[in-house]
Design a protein around this motif. Sequence first.
Motif, mmCIF file in Angstrom:
data_model
loop_
_atom_site.group_PDB
_atom_site.id
_atom_site.type_symbol
_atom_site.label_atom_id
_atom_site.label_comp_id
_atom_site.label_asym_id
_atom_site.label_seq_id
_atom_site.Cartn_x
_atom_site.Cartn_y
_atom_site.Cartn_z
ATOM 1 N N THR A 230 0.682 -1.079 -0.050
ATOM 2 C CA THR A 230 0.130 0.105 -0.029
ATOM 3 C C THR A 230 0.872 1.234 -0.020
ATOM 4 O O THR A 230 1.726 1.266 0.951
ATOM 5 N N ALA A 231 0.638 2.180 -1.002
ATOM 6 C CA ALA A 231 1.568 3.297 -1.018
ATOM 7 C C ALA A 231 0.723 4.603 -1.045
ATOM 8 O O ALA A 231 -0.262 4.638 -1.650
ATOM 9 N N ASP A 232 1.380 5.778 -0.434
ATOM 10 C CA ASP A 232 0.673 7.075 -0.429
ATOM 11 C C ASP A 232 2.080 7.936 -0.716
ATOM 12 O O ASP A 232 2.631 8.324 0.222
ATOM 13 N N LEU A 233 2.268 8.042 -1.918
ATOM 14 C CA LEU A 233 3.307 8.747 -2.431
ATOM 15 C C LEU A 233 2.922 10.434 -2.726
ATOM 16 O O LEU A 233 2.474 10.583 -3.551
ATOM 17 N N ARG A 234 3.365 11.115 -1.759
ATOM 18 C CA ARG A 234 3.207 12.652 -1.908
ATOM 19 C C ARG A 234 4.382 13.336 -2.188
ATOM 20 O O ARG A 234 5.477 12.898 -1.782
ATOM 21 N N PRO A 235 4.489 14.503 -2.937
ATOM 22 C CA PRO A 235 5.634 15.108 -3.299
ATOM 23 C C PRO A 235 6.715 15.460 -2.013
ATOM 24 O O PRO A 235 6.028 15.850 -0.873
ATOM 25 N N ALA A 236 8.050 15.065 -2.317
ATOM 26 C CA ALA A 236 8.775 15.390 -1.232
ATOM 27 C C ALA A 236 10.115 15.769 -1.766
ATOM 28 O O ALA A 236 11.258 14.995 -2.153
ATOM 29 N N PRO A 237 10.268 17.006 -2.180
ATOM 30 C CA PRO A 237 11.471 17.379 -2.967
ATOM 31 C C PRO A 237 12.533 17.618 -2.039
ATOM 32 O O PRO A 237 12.330 18.058 -0.725
ATOM 33 N N THR A 238 13.736 17.169 -2.462
ATOM 34 C CA THR A 238 14.938 17.242 -1.676
ATOM 35 C C THR A 238 16.151 17.531 -2.713
ATOM 36 O O THR A 238 16.000 17.512 -3.653
ATOM 37 N N THR A 239 17.161 17.536 -1.740
ATOM 38 C CA THR A 239 18.625 17.429 -2.627
ATOM 39 C C THR A 239 19.272 16.151 -2.461
ATOM 40 O O THR A 239 19.657 15.749 -1.412
ATOM 41 N N GLY A 240 19.554 15.479 -3.545
ATOM 42 C CA GLY A 240 20.062 14.220 -3.388
ATOM 43 C C GLY A 240 20.351 13.364 -4.666
ATOM 44 O O GLY A 240 20.303 14.116 -5.705
ATOM 45 N N VAL A 267 2.894 -4.132 3.796
ATOM 46 C CA VAL A 267 3.768 -3.140 3.702
ATOM 47 C C VAL A 267 3.212 -1.905 3.424
ATOM 48 O O VAL A 267 2.400 -1.938 2.084
ATOM 49 N N THR A 268 3.319 -1.089 4.305
ATOM 50 C CA THR A 268 2.679 0.528 3.749
ATOM 51 C C THR A 268 3.922 1.450 3.494
ATOM 52 O O THR A 268 4.934 1.421 4.298
ATOM 53 N N VAL A 269 3.881 2.023 2.410
ATOM 54 C CA VAL A 269 4.828 3.188 2.095
ATOM 55 C C VAL A 269 4.199 4.346 1.903
ATOM 56 O O VAL A 269 3.395 4.743 1.309
ATOM 57 N N ALA A 270 4.940 5.440 2.466
ATOM 58 C CA ALA A 270 4.461 6.765 2.353
ATOM 59 C C ALA A 270 5.802 7.699 2.187
ATOM 60 O O ALA A 270 6.496 7.560 2.921
ATOM 61 N N THR A 271 5.470 8.931 1.477
ATOM 62 C CA THR A 271 6.339 9.944 1.180
ATOM 63 C C THR A 271 5.564 11.335 1.426
ATOM 64 O O THR A 271 4.563 11.544 1.227
ATOM 65 N N GLY A 272 6.320 12.320 1.660
ATOM 66 C CA GLY A 272 5.983 13.475 1.958
ATOM 67 C C GLY A 272 6.560 14.457 3.041
ATOM 68 O O GLY A 272 7.720 14.126 3.276
ATOM 69 N N ALA A 273 5.974 15.607 3.357
ATOM 70 C CA ALA A 273 6.628 16.606 3.937
ATOM 71 C C ALA A 273 6.655 15.814 5.539
ATOM 72 O O ALA A 273 5.725 15.172 5.868
ATOM 73 N N ASP A 274 7.754 16.166 6.370
ATOM 74 C CA ASP A 274 7.578 15.577 7.698
ATOM 75 C C ASP A 274 6.751 16.588 8.519
ATOM 76 O O ASP A 274 7.284 17.663 8.802
ATOM 77 N N PRO A 275 5.768 16.089 9.089
ATOM 78 C CA PRO A 275 4.995 17.082 9.980
ATOM 79 C C PRO A 275 5.558 17.253 11.219
ATOM 80 O O PRO A 275 5.197 18.208 11.830
ATOM 81 N N GLU A 276 6.638 16.781 11.566
ATOM 82 C CA GLU A 276 7.136 16.623 13.045
ATOM 83 C C GLU A 276 8.355 17.530 12.953
ATOM 84 O O GLU A 276 8.961 18.080 14.019
ATOM 85 N N ARG A 277 9.038 17.727 11.607
ATOM 86 C CA ARG A 277 10.245 18.301 11.420
ATOM 87 C C ARG A 277 10.053 19.497 10.305
ATOM 88 O O ARG A 277 10.286 19.023 9.137
ATOM 89 N N PRO A 278 9.653 20.680 10.455
ATOM 90 C CA PRO A 278 9.354 21.418 9.466
ATOM 91 C C PRO A 278 10.708 21.659 8.580
ATOM 92 O O PRO A 278 11.582 21.722 9.098
#
Length: 365
Positions: A230-240, A267-278
């Motif tokens: 199960t996947a929930d892929l939200r935009p997660a822009p980074t430098t890498g 298995v659950t997979v998720a990407t996105g902004a970290d709500p705990e670490r702005p």
Amino acid sequence: MRLTLSYTLFAVTAGVLCLAVVYVGMRYVPNYPLTSSNPRYRSDAPSRQEILRSLLTASGYALALLTAVGLVGGWLIAGRVLRPLQDITRAAHRAAGGALEHRIALTGPRDEFTDLSDAFDEMLARLQHSFEAQQRFAANASHELRTPLAITRTMLQVAAADPAGQDWGRLVSRLQDTNQRGIEISEALLQLADLGHAPPDLAPTDLATATGEALAAVRDEARTLGVTLTADLRPAPTTGNPVLLRQAAVNLLHNALRHNLPTGGRVTVATGADPERPGRVRLTVANTGPQLTAEAVATFTEPFLRGRGRTAETDPARRGHGLGLAIVAAVTDAHHGALHLAPEPAGGLRATLDLPGLPGLPGSR
């Protein structure tokens, strides 16, 4: 000795200045004879010159005494001040000789010396941990690389002893599987070595894109193992580095798939902004599986440590080399991120790969 001489010089200089002020002040005392109000008594009061001569004589004795006191006191004070540094020096010599388990553990009030001692103890602890990990890595790598070669030698010896009784098709297939295992271990070790010595090329990328490519690469394996993805892929822009991030995601997914329930695993997979670490993004991979302890999870990034410890899985479909999470940790460090592993309350593991987000990400600065 230098500190003692510095203390003494300071004390003597301060004494000379004080006496000089007194001497200069005495020169402004009026220079007239002192007489008694009763003419029948002869006055023995000293004149200003006599007072100045007496002052110089007393000053000489006072400075000599001040010098002696300064030398003795300075030596004692310097020894007391430098004693913590001597302890640190002895610890450094012991560490240079290989005794990394020694700790200074300096006691006393919090000051610059206790801060230095604590920092030195922390450095020794990190060096000891790194040295022991390096020794374990070398021993485990030698064992892992030797195993396929030993298996290959055994199969060839058996075939050479009884050529007519061999199933050559099965033998060739087993040799190919064993050889492939050795190649995979070598490639993983080379990848770890490259990450430890050369920084990767970084560019703006999306962690969600790399994770999507990793999901596409493991879907067939998930169907074979009967694990639901199960996947929930939200935009997660980074430098890498897209290749390394995709490899890290693949390793996390392989780990979640192979160390899962025998049937009905998820298995659950998720990407996105970290709500705990702005200002940061994250990839989270959680799976079902056996109950894990926090102590066991803390060792999962150690090379060649599999889900069952040092023992390989008997099922080839679930067998790994114990390098997957070690490579993920190395990729995370190369991207200035953090890898968090935590046991799930109902069983299984939650792995969170946390990376710095690109400027402009909601909550970033």
